[in-house]
Structure formats: C-alpha cells, structure tokens
Design a protein around this motif. Structure first.
Motif, PDB file in Angstrom:
ATOM      1  N   ASN A   1       0.818  -1.215   0.000  1.00  0.00           N
ATOM      2  CA  ASN A   1       0.000   0.000   0.000  1.00  0.00           C
ATOM      3  C   ASN A   1       0.855   1.269   0.000  1.00  0.00           C
ATOM      4  N   LEU A   2       2.125   1.167   0.411  1.00  0.00           N
ATOM      5  CA  LEU A   2       3.019   2.323   0.410  1.00  0.00           C
ATOM      6  C   LEU A   2       3.921   2.381  -0.811  1.00  0.00           C
ATOM      7  N   CYS A   3       4.019   1.290  -1.548  1.00  0.00           N
ATOM      8  CA  CYS A   3       4.960   1.219  -2.667  1.00  0.00           C
ATOM      9  C   CYS A   3       4.437   2.018  -3.863  1.00  0.00           C
ATOM     10  N   VAL A   4       5.321   2.823  -4.465  1.00  0.00           N
ATOM     11  CA  VAL A   4       4.959   3.579  -5.663  1.00  0.00           C
ATOM     12  C   VAL A   4       5.609   3.001  -6.916  1.00  0.00           C
ATOM     13  N   GLY A   5       6.415   1.965  -6.762  1.00  0.00           N
ATOM     14  CA  GLY A   5       7.047   1.341  -7.920  1.00  0.00           C
ATOM     15  C   GLY A   5       8.183   2.146  -8.506  1.00  0.00           C
ATOM     16  N   CYS A   6       8.872   2.935  -7.676  1.00  0.00           N
ATOM     17  CA  CYS A   6       9.956   3.787  -8.192  1.00  0.00           C
ATOM     18  C   CYS A   6      11.172   2.987  -8.621  1.00  0.00           C
ATOM     19  N   GLY A   7      11.332   1.774  -8.090  1.00  0.00           N
ATOM     20  CA  GLY A   7      12.427   0.916  -8.498  1.00  0.00           C
ATOM     21  C   GLY A   7      13.747   1.183  -7.815  1.00  0.00           C
ATOM     22  N   ALA A   8      13.772   2.038  -6.774  1.00  0.00           N
ATOM     23  CA  ALA A   8      15.037   2.288  -6.075  1.00  0.00           C
ATOM     24  C   ALA A   8      15.548   1.009  -5.426  1.00  0.00           C
ATOM     25  N   CYS A   9      14.638   0.176  -4.947  1.00  0.00           N
ATOM     26  CA  CYS A   9      15.042  -1.087  -4.314  1.00  0.00           C
ATOM     27  C   CYS A   9      15.642  -2.042  -5.341  1.00  0.00           C
ATOM     28  N   GLU A  10      14.987  -2.173  -6.494  1.00  0.00           N
ATOM     29  CA  GLU A  10      15.499  -3.072  -7.535  1.00  0.00           C
ATOM     30  C   GLU A  10      16.835  -2.583  -8.071  1.00  0.00           C
ATOM     31  N   ASN A  11      16.958  -1.285  -8.265  1.00  0.00           N
ATOM     32  CA  ASN A  11      18.190  -0.726  -8.790  1.00  0.00           C
ATOM     33  C   ASN A  11      19.356  -0.927  -7.830  1.00  0.00           C
ATOM     34  N   ALA A  12      19.088  -0.882  -6.537  1.00  0.00           N
ATOM     35  CA  ALA A  12      20.155  -0.992  -5.538  1.00  0.00           C
ATOM     36  C   ALA A  12      20.495  -2.426  -5.182  1.00  0.00           C
ATOM     37  N   CYS A  13      19.606  -3.360  -5.460  1.00  0.00           N
ATOM     38  CA  CYS A  13      19.834  -4.753  -5.055  1.00  0.00           C
ATOM     39  C   CYS A  13      21.119  -5.291  -5.674  1.00  0.00           C
ATOM     40  N   PRO A  14      22.031  -5.853  -4.875  1.00  0.00           N
ATOM     41  CA  PRO A  14      23.326  -6.299  -5.398  1.00  0.00           C
ATOM     42  C   PRO A  14      23.326  -7.713  -5.960  1.00  0.00           C
ATOM     43  N   VAL A  15      22.203  -8.395  -5.912  1.00  0.00           N
ATOM     44  CA  VAL A  15      22.181  -9.803  -6.314  1.00  0.00           C
ATOM     45  C   VAL A  15      22.128  -9.898  -7.841  1.00  0.00           C
ATOM     46  N   ARG A  16      22.913 -10.842  -8.401  1.00  0.00           N
ATOM     47  CA  ARG A  16      22.949 -11.081  -9.834  1.00  0.00           C
ATOM     48  C   ARG A  16      22.975 -12.597 -10.105  1.00  0.00           C
ATOM     49  N   PRO A  17      22.468 -13.056 -11.239  1.00  0.00           N
ATOM     50  CA  PRO A  17      21.903 -12.275 -12.336  1.00  0.00           C
ATOM     51  C   PRO A  17      20.432 -11.889 -12.112  1.00  0.00           C
ATOM     52  N   TYR A  18      19.743 -12.585 -11.229  1.00  0.00           N
ATOM     53  CA  TYR A  18      18.343 -12.263 -10.956  1.00  0.00           C
ATOM     54  C   TYR A  18      18.258 -11.610  -9.588  1.00  0.00           C
ATOM     55  N   ARG A  19      17.689 -10.420  -9.533  1.00  0.00           N
ATOM     56  CA  ARG A  19      17.662  -9.650  -8.298  1.00  0.00           C
ATOM     57  C   ARG A  19      16.667 -10.235  -7.313  1.00  0.00           C
ATOM     58  N   ALA A  20      16.886  -9.893  -6.061  1.00  0.00           N
ATOM     59  CA  ALA A  20      16.036 -10.436  -5.009  1.00  0.00           C
ATOM     60  C   ALA A  20      14.754  -9.630  -4.837  1.00  0.00           C
ATOM     61  N   ILE A  21      14.694  -8.465  -5.437  1.00  0.00           N
ATOM     62  CA  ILE A  21      13.486  -7.650  -5.375  1.00  0.00           C
ATOM     63  C   ILE A  21      13.334  -6.942  -6.716  1.00  0.00           C
ATOM     64  N   TYR A  22      12.119  -6.885  -7.207  1.00  0.00           N
ATOM     65  CA  TYR A  22      11.871  -6.278  -8.509  1.00  0.00           C
ATOM     66  C   TYR A  22      10.496  -5.639  -8.501  1.00  0.00           C
ATOM     67  N   VAL A  23      10.257  -4.766  -9.475  1.00  0.00           N
ATOM     68  CA  VAL A  23       8.990  -4.053  -9.580  1.00  0.00           C
ATOM     69  C   VAL A  23       8.197  -4.613 -10.745  1.00  0.00           C
ATOM     70  N   ASP A  24       6.970  -5.017 -10.450  1.00  0.00           N
ATOM     71  CA  ASP A  24       6.039  -5.480 -11.485  1.00  0.00           C
ATOM     72  C   ASP A  24       5.052  -4.356 -11.769  1.00  0.00           C
ATOM     73  N   GLY A  25       4.876  -4.015 -13.043  1.00  0.00           N
ATOM     74  CA  GLY A  25       4.053  -2.877 -13.403  1.00  0.00           C
ATOM     75  C   GLY A  25       2.560  -3.130 -13.291  1.00  0.00           C
ATOM     76  N   HIS A  26       1.793  -2.052 -13.331  1.00  0.00           N
ATOM     77  CA  HIS A  26       0.335  -2.114 -13.331  1.00  0.00           C
ATOM     78  C   HIS A  26      -0.174  -1.743 -14.719  1.00  0.00           C
ATOM     79  N   PRO A  27      -1.146  -2.474 -15.260  1.00  0.00           N
ATOM     80  CA  PRO A  27      -1.761  -2.030 -16.521  1.00  0.00           C
ATOM     81  C   PRO A  27      -2.554  -0.739 -16.343  1.00  0.00           C
ATOM     82  N   ILE A  28      -3.056  -0.514 -15.132  1.00  0.00           N
ATOM     83  CA  ILE A  28      -3.717   0.732 -14.769  1.00  0.00           C
ATOM     84  C   ILE A  28      -3.067   1.226 -13.478  1.00  0.00           C
TER      85      ILE A  28
END
Length: 557
Positions: free
Chosen positions: A514-541
């Motif tokens: 309910n607080l997440c705006v999907g800015c992606g700061a968490c995904e961008n900062a996550c150091p895990v590779r090749p698949y990150r431990a946190i990611y943003v899934d978009g909304h169609p609306i």
C-alpha cells in the motif's frame, strides 16, 4: 519593345532575358526578385536557430527544458500537437492548427523552417554538394509517386484511428529526430561536455558540472541508426524525397498546400529555360517542359528564387494574370518530352552497434552473492512513466520521441523493444537496471509533447503507484549466503520496503504494497545477480499509493 538599350547584367544569360521582354516587365520581375530573395535567408536563419534549440532540448535538457523556450519549440510540432489536442483541447496544443493556417497561406513552410528533420536533410544536401558526392549532386524533376505517399498517409491515419500510433511513431519527423538526437547525438555531446570540464579544471578553472548518460540497449539503437543512415543517403542522392514519399506529415501538408493562397509560380514569358531552378530544387517538383511547380511537393526552400537568372520565379497572388503576363503566342513549340522513370533501388543499411556502453548497475553496487541467483522473475507488465494512467492509453498516444528519456535526470526511462508489444515499439519504459524514478522528480509529465504522460504536480506524482515491488526470498543473499544486506530498505523513499528480524540477528526485507509507488530504487540498488532479489512489477492501470508517514531520505537531504 525589348529592353536592349539598358545595360546588361554581368552574365550573358541575364542579357538574353532582358533582350527578350519589355523593359517594364523586366523591371517588375527584378523588383519582385529583390523583395523575395530574402526569403531564403530568413528560412536558413529560422531553421538553424530552431534546429539548435530543438537539439539542445534533447541533448542537454537542463539548459532550456524548464523554460518557456521549450514550449515555443514544441508548440508547432504537428503530430505531438494533434495528439495532445485530442486529449486536452487546450490552446497550448493548437500548434497543428497554426501550421495548417500557415500552409494555407504560403505552402509547406513548416517543412522548411520548423521541422528539425527537414533541416537535417538540408544540411546533408549542402554537405553532399560541397563534397561533390555522389559525383555532382544535381536534382531534376521527379515524377510524383502518389501511390506510395498517399498509401503511407492512409496507412498511418488508419492505424491511428484503430488505436495504434506505431505508423506515426516510426515516420513522424519530430519523433524520428528526437530519437536521433536523444539516442545518437546525446552521448557525443555528453562526452564533449565532460571532456571540456576536465580540461578547464586542469587549468584551475571551474568547469561545468559533468553530465550523466545511461545507454539504452544496443537493440533499441538499431532503428534510429538505420533510419539516420538511410535518411542521409537519400538526402544526398535524391534531395527531399523522404518528405514527399514516406513522411505522412509532409503528404498531409502537401494536400493542404494545393489550396494555398500564395504559390510559387514560374512566369512563362520570362523563363529562359536556364534549368537552374530545376537543378537546385530539393523536392524535384519543378518541371521545365511545362514550366510548372508541383506545389504539393514544394518544401519552400526558396532555392529557385535565388538562382533564377530571369529574376521571375517567386510567390504569386491568387490572380496570376496580374502578376505574370500571359505567355506570348510566338514561343517555340515544346520539344518532345523525354520520359524519365525513377526506380527505387533497395539498399542494405549498415547497422551500427554500440559496444562497451558503460556499467548499468545502480548506485555503483557490485554483486555480492557467492553463488548466482536462480529464480528468474518474469514481470507480468512493464512499468510505464508516472502519469501514463493506463498502458493502453499511453501506447495509443506516445510517438516515442524520447524527449522524456532525455529529460529524465536518473536515466530510468529507456526505449522499449517488445515489452509493450509491437505497437509500443521504442516507447519509454522504466528500466531499473539503468536507474530509478526519483521521488522528487516529475519532469517527464511536464515536458511530454503528446499528453501520453499527463502532467502531475509533485505531490500527486509521489502517490502514483506505477507498479509494486515483489520480494524473492530465494534470491536474497540474507537467505542464500546468510550475510547482512538491507540496501533495498535503505533506498526505499516511502519505507514500503522495511526489514524484519530473521535469524542470528539478521534482517530480511518485506514489502508493504500500500506504500509502494514502484519507483524501483530497491530493484536498482539490489546487489544480487543475475536475478535480483526484489523487482517491480508494473500495473496495466496505475493506482494510488498511501502517503508514507515519515519523510523520504531524499526529502530529509
């Protein structure tokens, strides 16, 4: 009687003209030429100033992007103005109407002065003339390819009415120049800008602040690169053929120009058939056999006015009889026409790839997981810019001009490939490998020329939920490597990502949607590779998130 008693001009052809027409008629033509010869100089100055401002808007947005100059530059761009007007009905989006009115008066002045892609073609033509490549650049009359140019216009309009702007996006001159400037010229500008700053600092002078540029994927650069190469080749060899065959805006304005109040005409009694107007006509629209100008294809470059040795060609009033005398009956019969058919040869375009475009990890983070992560998360929806509202609406209005890509200070907006589907090719999406959407920025909506991204005040933008973060525990190094991390929570501006107790004093993240705006700061900062431990899934609306109780780190700074 002929004007043989007056002194001849410097060249013999001017003398032959003065010797063949009455004095009063010759003087009238020359007075008209003196008045209209300034049109080309005005066209060159206006087009170059406009091109410089337009280019600066794309390569260095901070200069003029948030000034009234940006609105002035964007106002007359036909397709963006039309799309925005359909959404807002605002006076600030009536630029296309102003262009239509100007065309009804003087023809395709937009194509010669206000279209950045047209000015780019003019520069290519001039350079080709100076280099005499290919061989000797000479333009002659080109029969109109009406089936092709009207077919492209019908296709683009049909796709637009069916809800897809892919035809306009791929052929719109403004959008194509935007992609060329933002994707190809901008990295060169940033390199030169930063090198200049370092050079000044080496002499103890405070240089300009360095600029940042986040490279798009190599695949996203294929289309603007191929388009630029094809355009330059076509301009050097065939002049403004693109404007009269493939450009839907040029074809539409050509239809309107047929009814223009003032048109460029050739006075048949004054023409000495020197062929200079036809040779220098970039549009190939002057036919010497009939001494006529196909005004629907004339791009108002005014080359013909400056090179006419009879000083007669120029804009004429709606009553040509008063401006141009009736052709005399003693003119020699026209020679048998020599039909010349033009064949469009297919050519292979060289696709230039960008290699070594820089590191795309956010915040300078380095992978710290001992073993590669294994859970490949697949996003259900791409993340559209804040203010897009619905993906379907956004895809129907965005022409992929990449102005928002240039304006984004954190480089998170990047051209899409097939994330939106084929109809959304090259439209901007949020790429969290390149950056993140700043909580304190709303530039993209303020500058969008089509209204695809609605303008939002900063407070409203901060509650737009573009998507929501998803935590993948099996990829997190706290779970796999049993080491402390927590960078995703540190960079979350709304505290939607917070830490819970895990094991042995370690903390593991949890997402409050309910607080997440999907800015992606968490995904961008996550150091895990090749698949990150946190990611943003978009909304169609896009939804509305709750405002956080505490201030964000950016606000506290």
């Amino acid at each position: 009687m002929p004007c043989a008693d007056k002194p001849a001009a410097a060249n013999n052809r001017s003398f032959s003209f003065r010797s063949s027409v009455p004095c009063e008629q010759a003087d009238s033509y020359e007075r008209t030429a003196v008045k209209q010869i300034w049109l080309k100089k005005i066209r060159v100055v206006v087009s170059l100033v406009y091109l410089i401002l337009m280019t600066l808007l794309f390569v260095d947005f901070d200069w003029i992007g948030e000034t009234p100059i940006a609105s002035v530059v964007l106002y007359p761009q036909f397709v963006p103005s039309l799309l925005k007007f359909t959404q807002t009905l605002a006076w600030g989006a009536t630029g296309f109407l102003a262009v239509l009115a100007l065309t009804l008066l003087f023809g395709r002045v937009y194509c010669s002065m206000l279209c950045p892609l047209g000015t780019l073609q003019d520069i290519a033509i001039r350079i080709a003339r100076k280099l005499r490549w290919p061989r000797r650049v000479k333009f002659l009359f080109q029969p109109p390819n009406n089936m092709l140019r009207y077919g492209v216009l019908v296709l683009a309009v049909g796709l637009f009415l069916s809800g897809s702007v892919v035809g306009l996006a791929l052929l719109d001159p403004f959008s194509n120049y935007g992609r060329i400037a933002a994707d190809l010229l901008r990295p060169l500008y940033v390199l030169a800008h930063n090198d200049l700053g370092q050079l000044l600092e080496s002499f103890g002078i405070n240089g300009p602040l360095p600029l940042q540029w986040k490279p798009p994927s190599v695949a996203a650069l294929v289309f603007p690169t191929a388009f630029l190469i094809g355009l330059l080749w076509l301009s050097a060899t065939r002049g403004r053929l693109f404007c009269n065959t493939l450009c839907p805006v040029g074809t539409l304005l050509g239809l309107v120009a047929r009814f223009a109040l003032f048109k460029i005409r050739i006075p048949q009694s004054a023409c000495i058939v020197c062929a200079q107007c036809s040779i220098h006509c970039k549009a190939g629209c002057i036919r010497l056999k009939t001494k006529e100008v196909d005004f629907s294809r004339c791009v108002a470059c005014y080359n013909c006015i400056t090179v006419c040795e009879a000083h007669g060609i120029g804009y004429a009033s709606p009553q040509p009889v008063r401006f141009y005398p009736t052709p005399p009956t003693h003119l020699p019969p026209s020679q048998k026409s020599m039909t010349r058919r033009t064949l469009l040869r297919g050519t292979g375009l060289v696709l230039i790839g960008y290699g070594g475009l820089g590191h795309r990890d956010g915040f300078g983070a380095k992978p710290r997981n001992r073993l590669p992560s294994t859970v490949n998360h697949r996003k259900a929806w791409p993340v559209a810019p804040p203010g897009a509202e619905q993906l379907s609406r956004f895809n129907d209005l965005c022409t992929a001009c990449h102005l928002c890509v240039s304006a984004c200070p954190y480089g998170v907006l990047q051209p899409a490939l097939l994330e939106y589907g084929l109809s959304g090719l090259l439209q901007p999406r949020l790429d969290y490998e390149a950056g993140y959407c700043s909580y304190e920025c709303n530039r993209c909506g303020q500058i969008c020329p089509t209204g695809a991204i609605r303008p939002l005040d900063l407070a409203s933008k901060q509650t737009v939920q573009m998507g929501v973060s998803r935590f993948v525990r099996d990829n997190c190094i706290v779970y796999t490597d049993h080491v402390a991390c927590g960078v995703c929570a540190d960079y979350c501006p709304t505290k939607a990502v917070h830490l819970l107790s895990y094991q042995d004093g370690l903390m593991i993240p949890e997402v409050r949607e309910n607080l997440c705006v999907g800015c992606g700061a968490c995904e961008n900062a996550c150091p895990v590779r090749p698949y990150r431990a946190i990611y943003v899934d978009g909304h169609p609306i896009q939804h509305k998130a709750q405002r956080p109780l505490s201030k964000s780190p950016e606000q506290e700074v």
